[in-house]
Design a protein around this motif. Structure first.
Motif, PDB file in Angstrom:
ATOM      1  N   GLY A   1     -34.612  -4.898 -44.904  1.00  0.00           N
ATOM      2  CA  GLY A   1     -34.635  -6.287 -45.333  1.00  0.00           C
ATOM      3  C   GLY A   1     -33.574  -7.147 -44.693  1.00  0.00           C
ATOM      4  N   VAL A   2     -33.014  -6.688 -43.550  1.00  0.00           N
ATOM      5  CA  VAL A   2     -31.999  -7.462 -42.842  1.00  0.00           C
ATOM      6  C   VAL A   2     -32.684  -8.296 -41.757  1.00  0.00           C
ATOM      7  CG1 VAL A   2     -29.944  -7.355 -41.371  1.00  0.00           C
ATOM      8  CG2 VAL A   2     -30.229  -5.722 -43.261  1.00  0.00           C
ATOM      9  N   SER A   3     -32.349  -9.581 -41.686  1.00  0.00           N
ATOM     10  CA  SER A   3     -32.936 -10.459 -40.673  1.00  0.00           C
ATOM     11  C   SER A   3     -32.442 -10.069 -39.283  1.00  0.00           C
ATOM     12  CB  SER A   3     -32.573 -11.920 -40.950  1.00  0.00           C
ATOM     13  OG  SER A   3     -33.142 -12.353 -42.168  1.00  0.00           O
ATOM     14  N   VAL A   4     -33.373 -10.038 -38.323  1.00  0.00           N
ATOM     15  CA  VAL A   4     -33.068  -9.642 -36.947  1.00  0.00           C
ATOM     16  C   VAL A   4     -33.529 -10.753 -36.004  1.00  0.00           C
ATOM     17  CG1 VAL A   4     -33.501  -7.955 -35.122  1.00  0.00           C
ATOM     18  CG2 VAL A   4     -33.327  -7.198 -37.507  1.00  0.00           C
ATOM     19  N   GLY A   5     -32.715 -11.075 -34.998  1.00  0.00           N
ATOM     20  CA  GLY A   5     -33.083 -12.109 -34.041  1.00  0.00           C
ATOM     21  C   GLY A   5     -32.733 -11.728 -32.619  1.00  0.00           C
ATOM     22  N   ILE A   6     -33.296 -12.486 -31.680  1.00  0.00           N
ATOM     23  CA  ILE A   6     -33.010 -12.333 -30.253  1.00  0.00           C
ATOM     24  C   ILE A   6     -32.447 -13.653 -29.747  1.00  0.00           C
ATOM     25  CG2 ILE A   6     -33.986 -11.935 -27.957  1.00  0.00           C
ATOM     26  CD1 ILE A   6     -36.170 -10.260 -29.301  1.00  0.00           C
ATOM     27  N   VAL A   7     -31.306 -13.589 -29.082  1.00  0.00           N
ATOM     28  CA  VAL A   7     -30.660 -14.775 -28.519  1.00  0.00           C
ATOM     29  C   VAL A   7     -30.377 -14.472 -27.057  1.00  0.00           C
ATOM     30  CG1 VAL A   7     -28.706 -16.353 -28.645  1.00  0.00           C
ATOM     31  CG2 VAL A   7     -29.641 -15.354 -30.752  1.00  0.00           C
ATOM     32  N   THR A   8     -31.094 -15.152 -26.158  1.00  0.00           N
ATOM     33  CA  THR A   8     -31.063 -14.759 -24.754  1.00  0.00           C
ATOM     34  C   THR A   8     -31.148 -15.967 -23.836  1.00  0.00           C
ATOM     35  OG1 THR A   8     -32.279 -13.534 -23.042  1.00  0.00           O
ATOM     36  CG2 THR A   8     -33.564 -14.405 -24.867  1.00  0.00           C
ATOM     37  N   SER A   9     -30.675 -15.784 -22.620  1.00  0.00           N
ATOM     38  CA  SER A   9     -30.836 -16.792 -21.577  1.00  0.00           C
ATOM     39  C   SER A   9     -32.139 -16.582 -20.811  1.00  0.00           C
ATOM     40  CB  SER A   9     -29.646 -16.734 -20.602  1.00  0.00           C
ATOM     41  OG  SER A   9     -28.427 -16.960 -21.266  1.00  0.00           O
ATOM     42  N   GLY A  10     -32.972 -15.668 -21.289  1.00  0.00           N
ATOM     43  CA  GLY A  10     -34.222 -15.361 -20.612  1.00  0.00           C
ATOM     44  C   GLY A  10     -35.342 -16.323 -20.957  1.00  0.00           C
ATOM     45  N   TRP A  11     -36.459 -16.160 -20.235  1.00  0.00           N
ATOM     46  CA  TRP A  11     -37.636 -16.989 -20.432  1.00  0.00           C
ATOM     47  C   TRP A  11     -38.516 -16.408 -21.523  1.00  0.00           C
ATOM     48  CZ3 TRP A  11     -35.640 -15.450 -15.752  1.00  0.00           C
ATOM     49  CH2 TRP A  11     -35.158 -16.460 -14.904  1.00  0.00           C
ATOM     50  N   ARG A  12     -39.313 -17.294 -22.187  1.00  0.00           N
ATOM     51  CA  ARG A  12     -40.131 -16.844 -23.311  1.00  0.00           C
ATOM     52  C   ARG A  12     -41.176 -15.811 -22.872  1.00  0.00           C
ATOM     53  NH1 ARG A  12     -40.537 -18.073 -28.803  1.00  0.00           N
ATOM     54  NH2 ARG A  12     -41.904 -16.459 -29.611  1.00  0.00           N
ATOM     55  N   GLN A  13     -41.743 -15.964 -21.690  1.00  0.00           N
ATOM     56  CA  GLN A  13     -42.730 -14.989 -21.231  1.00  0.00           C
ATOM     57  C   GLN A  13     -42.131 -13.596 -21.166  1.00  0.00           C
ATOM     58  OE1 GLN A  13     -44.611 -15.962 -17.492  1.00  0.00           O
ATOM     59  NE2 GLN A  13     -45.586 -13.964 -17.294  1.00  0.00           N
ATOM     60  N   LYS A  14     -40.905 -13.514 -20.664  1.00  0.00           N
ATOM     61  CA  LYS A  14     -40.238 -12.216 -20.587  1.00  0.00           C
ATOM     62  C   LYS A  14     -39.898 -11.702 -21.977  1.00  0.00           C
ATOM     63  CE  LYS A  14     -36.199  -9.908 -18.563  1.00  0.00           C
ATOM     64  NZ  LYS A  14     -34.974 -10.082 -17.733  1.00  0.00           N
ATOM     65  N   ILE A  15     -39.431 -12.581 -22.851  1.00  0.00           N
ATOM     66  CA  ILE A  15     -39.102 -12.181 -24.224  1.00  0.00           C
ATOM     67  C   ILE A  15     -40.326 -11.595 -24.908  1.00  0.00           C
ATOM     68  CG2 ILE A  15     -38.327 -12.990 -26.485  1.00  0.00           C
ATOM     69  CD1 ILE A  15     -36.887 -15.300 -24.946  1.00  0.00           C
TER      70      ILE A  15
END
Length: 237
Positions: A104-118
């Motif tokens: 139940g822990v919130s998880v996120g991605i924070v990146t300088s990458g492009w959405r297609q790659k994400i």
């Protein structure tokens, strides 16, 4: 156990070098782009202006003398290479994300990458259903090492940035997380401590999520370094 005044409410992951082992692909892409424009990149160029840096910074720092059309060609080549390459996950990261989500822990991605790659990386790792927030390169005008990406992720989660735990592998990424007030764990060498990482680990092997009998959720990433986590259920109370 680390003595944090507040429990942490979310875990945010950088992508390249943290979710996926992508350094070799990224370096190859920029070296190829440089060769196309008859440039040569040094190791210092790679370290200072590529890893952990948003694309616009790299273009300006290393290709800023080229006409705009040539810069666009460089960027297009890099995007194509990164979006079509195959990546291996950093050891232990997928089980960790699954365990955090299950707890139940919130998880996120924070990146300088492009959405297609994400999107491709999330699909490859099969973690789409575990991710609560994504901040990509075009979401902020100032990327890492500025704190803006992590501040935006916290804002979207409706929590203070000081209640986030961040995993980063680059100097610019650690600097960004630290400047935002996050609790940052470095993936890599001890040089990341100089940028604000609380501790460094080589990968996610041995990083554990477990619950105490009283219902508390704990994230342990190396001996002597554990943090208490809020769950999404507790946040709704």
């Amino acid at each position: 156990m680390d003595n944090s005044q507040d429990r942490l409410a979310a875990v945010l992951f950088d992508m390249d070098g943290v979710l996926i082992d992508s350094n070799a692909v990224i370096e190859r892409a920029w070296h190829e782009a440089a060769a196309i424009t008859e440039k040569t990149l040094t190791r210092e160029d790679i370290i200072n202006h590529i890893h952990g840096q948003p694309g616009p910074h790299t273009l300006q720092a290393l290709f800023g003398d080229l006409p705009f059309a040539a810069q666009q060609n460089v960027q297009a080549h890099v995007i194509d290479v990164e979006n079509t390459a195959n990546y291996d996950p950093v050891p232990g990261v997928v089980p960790l994300i699954v365990a955090l989500n299950a707890a139940g822990v919130s998880v996120g991605i924070v990146t300088s990458g492009w959405r297609q790659k994400i999107d491709r990386v999330m699909a490859t790792l099969q973690i789409e259903d575990c991710i609560s927030v994504i901040v990509e390169r075009d979401d902020v005008s100032r990327g890492k090492p500025f704190p803006d990406p992590y501040l935006l992720a916290a804002k979207r989660l409706a929590i203070p940035a000081s209640q986030t735990l961040v995993f980063e592998d680059s100097r610019s990424g650690v600097t960004s997380a630290h400047a935002a007030g996050a609790y940052c764990v470095g993936i890599g060498g001890t040089e990341l401590l100089e940028c604000g990482a609380r501790v460094t680990i080589p990968d996610f092997i041995g990083v554990e999520v477990f619950s105490h009998a009283d219902g508390d959720t704990v994230l342990s990433f190396c001996p002597g370094h554990q943090v208490m986590m809020k769950t999404r259920i507790n946040l709704r109370r």
